[in-house]
Design a protein around this motif. Structure first.
Motif, PDB file in Angstrom:
ATOM      1  N   GLY A 286       0.840  -1.190   0.000  1.00  0.00           N
ATOM      2  CA  GLY A 286       0.000   0.000   0.000  1.00  0.00           C
ATOM      3  C   GLY A 286       0.876   1.242   0.000  1.00  0.00           C
ATOM      4  N   HIS A 287       0.252   2.382  -0.237  1.00  0.00           N
ATOM      5  CA  HIS A 287       0.968   3.647  -0.277  1.00  0.00           C
ATOM      6  C   HIS A 287       1.705   3.878   1.044  1.00  0.00           C
ATOM      7  CE1 HIS A 287       0.881   8.267  -0.506  1.00  0.00           C
ATOM      8  NE2 HIS A 287       1.898   7.812  -1.202  1.00  0.00           N
ATOM      9  N   GLY A 288       2.993   4.110   0.964  1.00  0.00           N
ATOM     10  CA  GLY A 288       3.799   4.378   2.147  1.00  0.00           C
ATOM     11  C   GLY A 288       4.455   3.156   2.765  1.00  0.00           C
ATOM     12  N   ASP A 289       4.097   1.961   2.311  1.00  0.00           N
ATOM     13  CA  ASP A 289       4.751   0.758   2.837  1.00  0.00           C
ATOM     14  C   ASP A 289       6.226   0.775   2.459  1.00  0.00           C
ATOM     15  OD1 ASP A 289       2.499  -0.285   4.042  1.00  0.00           O
ATOM     16  OD2 ASP A 289       2.034  -1.664   2.412  1.00  0.00           O
ATOM     17  N   LYS A 290       7.047   0.212   3.348  1.00  0.00           N
ATOM     18  CA  LYS A 290       8.496   0.225   3.149  1.00  0.00           C
ATOM     19  C   LYS A 290       9.021  -1.182   2.861  1.00  0.00           C
ATOM     20  CE  LYS A 290       9.122   4.033   6.422  1.00  0.00           C
ATOM     21  NZ  LYS A 290       7.803   4.112   7.052  1.00  0.00           N
TER      22      LYS A 290
ATOM     23  N   VAL B 107      10.108   3.230  -0.502  1.00  0.00           N
ATOM     24  CA  VAL B 107       8.794   3.577   0.034  1.00  0.00           C
ATOM     25  C   VAL B 107       7.803   3.544  -1.127  1.00  0.00           C
ATOM     26  CG1 VAL B 107       7.431   5.283   1.287  1.00  0.00           C
ATOM     27  CG2 VAL B 107       9.881   5.025   1.805  1.00  0.00           C
ATOM     28  N   ALA B 108       6.787   2.709  -0.986  1.00  0.00           N
ATOM     29  CA  ALA B 108       5.825   2.500  -2.077  1.00  0.00           C
ATOM     30  C   ALA B 108       5.008   3.754  -2.356  1.00  0.00           C
ATOM     31  CB  ALA B 108       4.890   1.339  -1.726  1.00  0.00           C
TER      32      ALA B 108
ATOM     33  N   GLU C 177       7.791   6.031  -4.414  1.00  0.00           N
ATOM     34  CA  GLU C 177       7.681   7.488  -4.330  1.00  0.00           C
ATOM     35  C   GLU C 177       8.906   8.123  -3.671  1.00  0.00           C
ATOM     36  OE1 GLU C 177       4.212   8.621  -2.095  1.00  0.00           O
ATOM     37  OE2 GLU C 177       5.261   8.474  -0.192  1.00  0.00           O
ATOM     38  N   SER C 178       9.620   7.339  -2.849  1.00  0.00           N
ATOM     39  CA  SER C 178      10.811   7.870  -2.200  1.00  0.00           C
ATOM     40  C   SER C 178      11.675   6.715  -1.699  1.00  0.00           C
ATOM     41  CB  SER C 178      10.442   8.790  -1.033  1.00  0.00           C
ATOM     42  OG  SER C 178       9.773   8.072  -0.022  1.00  0.00           O
ATOM     43  N   HIS C 179      12.842   7.076  -1.196  1.00  0.00           N
ATOM     44  CA  HIS C 179      13.738   6.056  -0.653  1.00  0.00           C
ATOM     45  C   HIS C 179      14.496   6.612   0.543  1.00  0.00           C
ATOM     46  CE1 HIS C 179      16.313   8.299  -3.429  1.00  0.00           C
ATOM     47  NE2 HIS C 179      17.359   7.857  -2.746  1.00  0.00           N
ATOM     48  N   ILE C 180      14.985   5.693   1.366  1.00  0.00           N
ATOM     49  CA  ILE C 180      15.747   6.044   2.552  1.00  0.00           C
ATOM     50  C   ILE C 180      17.091   5.333   2.440  1.00  0.00           C
ATOM     51  CG2 ILE C 180      15.815   5.988   5.080  1.00  0.00           C
ATOM     52  CD1 ILE C 180      12.691   5.658   4.949  1.00  0.00           C
TER      53      ILE C 180
END
Length: 132
Positions: A19-23, A127-128, A67-70
């Motif tokens: 889902g949106h925001g899952d890592k 980050v999904a 959408e992003s990465h860490i």
């Protein structure tokens, strides 16, 4: 038979359930995985360097919207080629944390994907995002 490049059934299932925001943490062979938690461990490591982290991320991105990465500051300090691969422009904005913080964040991930990468600090948390 699937049409996309990703053939690993556990990885494909993971992407389908994000889902949106899952890592998702794509990790080197030495990154400690969270034990005794709800975090799924998908172990791809076969031998030293197989599969490597760049290939694993490239194939994962064939199905995963990011959408992003860490990434850890220690990873950036090494300036390894895998982090500037052809997919680097498709992983969104960057958040930089310490390696210790990345290990702590691994407990919040939906899954840790362990590769055969044996380069120190070769870990990337995706980050999904959504496709709409």
């Amino acid at each position: 038979m699937k049409k996309t490049e990703l053939l690993h059934s556990a990885l494909s299932r993971l992407v389908a359930t994000l889902g949106h925001g899952d890592k998702v943490l794509v990790a080197d062979a030495g990154m400690p995985a969270p034990h005794g938690s709800a975090v799924e461990i998908i172990d791809l490591a076969l031998t030293n360097g197989v599969p490597d982290i760049a290939t694993t991320i490239r194939v994962l991105l064939s199905e995963m919207q990011v959408e992003s990465h860490i990434v850890a500051s220690e990873t950036l300090a090494r300036n390894d080629a895998w982090l500037s691969s052809e997919w680097a422009g498709r992983i969104g904005s960057r958040q930089v944390v310490s390696h210790e913080e990345l290990k702590r964040l691994s407990h919040e991930a939906r899954a840790v994907v362990r590769t055969g990468e044996c380069t120190p600090y070769a870990n990337l948390m995706l980050v999904a995002g959504v496709t709409f």
